[in-house]
Structure formats: structure tokens, C-alpha cells
Design a protein around this motif. Structure first.
Motif, PDB file in Angstrom:
ATOM      1  N   ILE A  41      40.527  48.256  33.380  1.00  0.00           N
ATOM      2  CA  ILE A  41      39.885  49.413  34.015  1.00  0.00           C
ATOM      3  C   ILE A  41      40.767  49.966  35.124  1.00  0.00           C
ATOM      4  CG2 ILE A  41      37.962  50.127  35.491  1.00  0.00           C
ATOM      5  CD1 ILE A  41      36.181  48.215  33.868  1.00  0.00           C
ATOM      6  N   LEU A  42      41.261  49.090  35.991  1.00  0.00           N
ATOM      7  CA  LEU A  42      42.092  49.530  37.106  1.00  0.00           C
ATOM      8  C   LEU A  42      43.329  50.276  36.613  1.00  0.00           C
ATOM      9  CD1 LEU A  42      42.950  49.564  40.096  1.00  0.00           C
ATOM     10  CD2 LEU A  42      44.030  47.334  39.709  1.00  0.00           C
ATOM     11  N   VAL A  43      44.051  49.679  35.661  1.00  0.00           N
ATOM     12  CA  VAL A  43      45.297  50.291  35.193  1.00  0.00           C
ATOM     13  C   VAL A  43      45.024  51.573  34.418  1.00  0.00           C
ATOM     14  CG1 VAL A  43      47.313  49.947  33.726  1.00  0.00           C
ATOM     15  CG2 VAL A  43      46.536  48.091  35.213  1.00  0.00           C
ATOM     16  N   GLU A  44      44.036  51.556  33.537  1.00  0.00           N
ATOM     17  CA  GLU A  44      43.751  52.753  32.734  1.00  0.00           C
ATOM     18  C   GLU A  44      43.345  53.931  33.613  1.00  0.00           C
ATOM     19  OE1 GLU A  44      41.056  54.208  28.916  1.00  0.00           O
ATOM     20  OE2 GLU A  44      40.680  52.248  29.818  1.00  0.00           O
ATOM     21  N   GLU A  45      42.453  53.676  34.557  1.00  0.00           N
ATOM     22  CA  GLU A  45      41.973  54.776  35.398  1.00  0.00           C
ATOM     23  C   GLU A  45      43.065  55.324  36.302  1.00  0.00           C
ATOM     24  OE1 GLU A  45      39.052  56.390  35.348  1.00  0.00           O
ATOM     25  OE2 GLU A  45      38.492  55.180  33.609  1.00  0.00           O
ATOM     26  N   THR A  46      43.857  54.443  36.905  1.00  0.00           N
ATOM     27  CA  THR A  46      44.889  54.923  37.824  1.00  0.00           C
ATOM     28  C   THR A  46      46.036  55.608  37.076  1.00  0.00           C
ATOM     29  OG1 THR A  46      45.853  52.702  37.841  1.00  0.00           O
ATOM     30  CG2 THR A  46      44.395  53.263  39.643  1.00  0.00           C
TER      31      THR A  46
END
Length: 361
Positions: free
Chosen positions: A281-286
Motif C-alpha cells: 500500500i505504501l509503495v503503490e500509493e506513493t
């Protein structure tokens, strides 16, 4: 004691010596994960045990007999030591059930009906009963590898050797093959498994061999090797498998590639499914917030010894600005839920988001 290896050496040439001096013992019921850096002789070790390669020197005792002695019956050895390779090696002109029947009929003298019944039972045990009449080309890589395992088990081996059984598979198919091997372990099958799947190695094995410097450099329980290794090279190897680095400059802005390689890394590092989900989630969103078309994006993830957290740094070039300030409320909430302590910094002239992911219970 099922296998005893004494001062084993294998030279392919004077300058290529993958196995220099290897000694070990394998007991009945052992499930041994064989790990180590590339070129450390892991596959060569298995090939020597099965005598697909002949040792330059040393002894291999199997079931009380010296397999390196002149006149030893190698065909009998290979019937009792099953081998599963990286690339399936099924006969393409035969159906799955015919592939599994072949060894027992030709080598064990089993009747065709008995061999068929056994093959169908084995295919059912690996989840391929409905695929019995399919040809290998009609099956996925994971299905072919499961059929290869069934074929090896049809010979009733005393020990099974697995040479990186998932390395040729798409990541989505790895788990189905590992599930079959886990089931064999639960049923008490003696196994040596060369693998780069560290979570699997820790979960399924009762012993681990770390190969380096031409032999078993360090051995012990999974807890000892993966959490409390005693020797420097083992510590360095375990530490290295806990660092992930990805750059769009080298790989292009290919998010599926990033996600696949990152998930594979997280799995090897024994991260929990919940923590892996937070990392995704962190990597995809950022990365989505960053204009990746003309931007060099770097993702760095490091997993400390505790394995209960993941240190994450995402950096990119271009205009210095915090993309979180411009994110919509939903994206910002997802990011902060995955990594509550995420902060924006400028490091070496690059935009940087960094934080530590922890299990959010």
C-alpha cells in the motif's frame, strides 16, 4: 543415519571447485534447507548425492553403503533417491498420469493397473487428479512441477532432493508447489531442499546447511541460522537477503515488476502477510503520486533482525516538494495508516519519504 558424507570434493577444473571439503550427516526424517550464495555448490552437492556427478574425492554413504565404491549399483541408488529439478523434465508426449506411471512400470516391474492406481492417488495428493489425462503443455508451470514431484514419489524413495523447485515458476505459482513440499514434510519424508525462499526454508526445515567456502560453512536449526548465526559469512548472507533496492532508472517505471520483486523479497525475509500488505500500500500509493514517466524513483526496504518491521525509503528527483501535501484525502489516509510515522525530507538533493512499517493491529 541415512546419509553420511565425508570430505567430499568436486573439481570441474583446477580453477572451478564448487565443493572443496564437505562433510555432513542426514538422518531419516530430516528436512534440510540448503542455502548459500550463488556458486557455493548447492546444486552440485545434490547432484553428487544422487551420483549425477561423480566426486573427485571423498565418500558418500547411503543407507550404510559407500556409493562411491567401485561396482556400486547406481541405478538402485537413483531409485531410492528421488530428484526434482528446476525445469520439470516431464515427457511432453505423455499425459501426466503416464509420466507418473513410467518409472514404477519400467524400473520396479509394477503392473500397469497397479501403477495407474498409484499414479492417480499421487496426482490427487498434489491436487492434479482432474489433470491426469492432460499433457504437460496443457498445464501451468506449477502444475507441471507438482506432477514432477508425484513422479518422483511414485518410486517410493528413501530421500527426496529438490534443486530450487520454484525458481522457474511465475511468483503466482510458487505457493502451490511449496504447499506440496510442506505436506511431504508433515508426512515424514526425508528431504534436502536447495531454495532461495527463506520464509519457506525456515518454516519447513528442521535443519539448515549454509554452504560457503566449498563446504557446509555453518549448520543448525532454522532459528540459529536465520536469527542467531555464529559465523561472519552467514551473518552477512542473512543480512543481505534483508535489503531490497529498486530503481526506475534501471528497471523503467514498471510497477508490476516492482511489486512482484518486492513481494518476493518480503516473503524471503519472513515478513507477515499483514506487513507485506502495508508495504504494498505504501509503495503503490506513493509511487502513483510521483510522476514516474520522467522521474528517477528509488525504493529501498530493509528488514532488521526482529522481522516485525520494515524500514522503507522512497526517493525521487525533480522539483523538491512533498507529494503528500497534494494527495487527496483517501490516498493520504491509506499511506498514513500503512506507515503512521512517514516523513518527508530532502536528502542529497532528492525528495525522500521515509518511515518504519509495523504491524497495525
Amino acid at each position: 543415519m541415512l546419509i553420511r558424507v565425508e570430505h567430499l570434493r568436486k573439481e570441474f577444473s583446477k580453477s572451478v571447485v564448487p565443493i572443496a571439503d564437505l562433510s555432513c550427516i542426514v538422518n531419516e526424517g530430516d528436512v534440510i534447507a540448503v542455502i548459500g550464495p550463488s556458486g557455493s555448490g548447492k546444486s552440485t552437492f545434490l547432484n553428487l548425492l544422487n551420483r549425477l556427478e561423480s566426486p573427485t574425492s571423498g565418500k558418500i554413504w547411503f543407507n550404510g553403503e559407500d556409493t562411491t565404491a567401485p561396482g556400486y549399483n547406481l541405478n538402485r541408488l537413483r531409485r531410492e533417491v528421488g530428484m526434482v529439478f528446476q525445469n520439470f523434465n516431464l515427457f511432453s508426449h505423455q499425459t501426466l498420469v503416464e509420466n507418473v506411471m513410467l518409472g514404477p512400470v519400467r524400473l520396479l516391474g509394477m503392473g500397469k493397473q497397479e501403477a495407474y492406481d498409484q499414479a492417480m492417488d499421487l496426482l490427487q495428493s498434489v491436487g492434479l487428479y482432474s489433470r491426469a489425462l492432460n499433457y504437460p503443455s496443457e498445464c501451468s508451470g506449477g502444475q507441471q512441477q507438482r506432477a514432477a514431484i508425484a513422479r518422483a514419489m511414485a518410486m517410493h524413495p528413501k530421500v527426496m532432493l529438490f534443486d530450487e523447485p520454484t525458481s522457474a515458476l511465475d511468483p503466482t505459482m510458487v505457493s502451490e508447489v511449496l504447499a506440496v513440499i510442506r505436506n511431504l514434510a508433515r508426512n515424514g519424508v526425508t528431504m534436502l531442499i536447495v531454495t532461495h525462499e527463506m520464509r519457506f526454508a525456515r518454516e519447513v526445515s528442521n535443519r539448515v546447511f549454509y554452504l560457503d567456502e566449498g563446504g557446509v560453512y555453518e549448520e543448525g536449526s532454522p532459528e540459529k541460522i536465520f536469527v542467531h548465526p555464529e559465523k561472519e559469512k552467514t551473518r552477512r548472507f542473512v543480512k543481505n537477503i534483508r535489503c531490497f533496492e529498486w530503481s526506475s532508472e534501471k528497471n523503467g517505471m514498471d510497477y508490476p515488476s516492482l511489486q512482484g520483486s518486492m513481494e518476493s523479497f518480503a516473503y524471503r525475509c519472513l515478513l507477515s502477510p499483514k506487513l507485506i500488505n502495508q508495504l504494498n500500500i505504501l509503495v503503490e500509493e506513493t509511487v502513483t503520486l510521483i510522476d514516474g514517466a520522467n522521474t528517477d524513483v528509488t525504493v529501498h526496504v530493509e528488514v532488521p533482525d526482529s522481522r516485525n518491521e520494515a524500514l522503507t525509503v522512497i526517493s525521487w528527483n525533480g522539483e523538491l516538494k512533498n507529494v503528500l501535501d497534494e494527495a487527496d484525502g483517501f490516498s493520504r489516509a491509506l499511506i498514513h495508516h500503512a506507515c503512521p510515522d512517514i516523513v518527508y525530507e530532502v536528502r542529497d538533493g532528492r525528495n525522500t519519504l521515509c518511515g518504519t512499517l509495523r504491524n497495525n493491529d
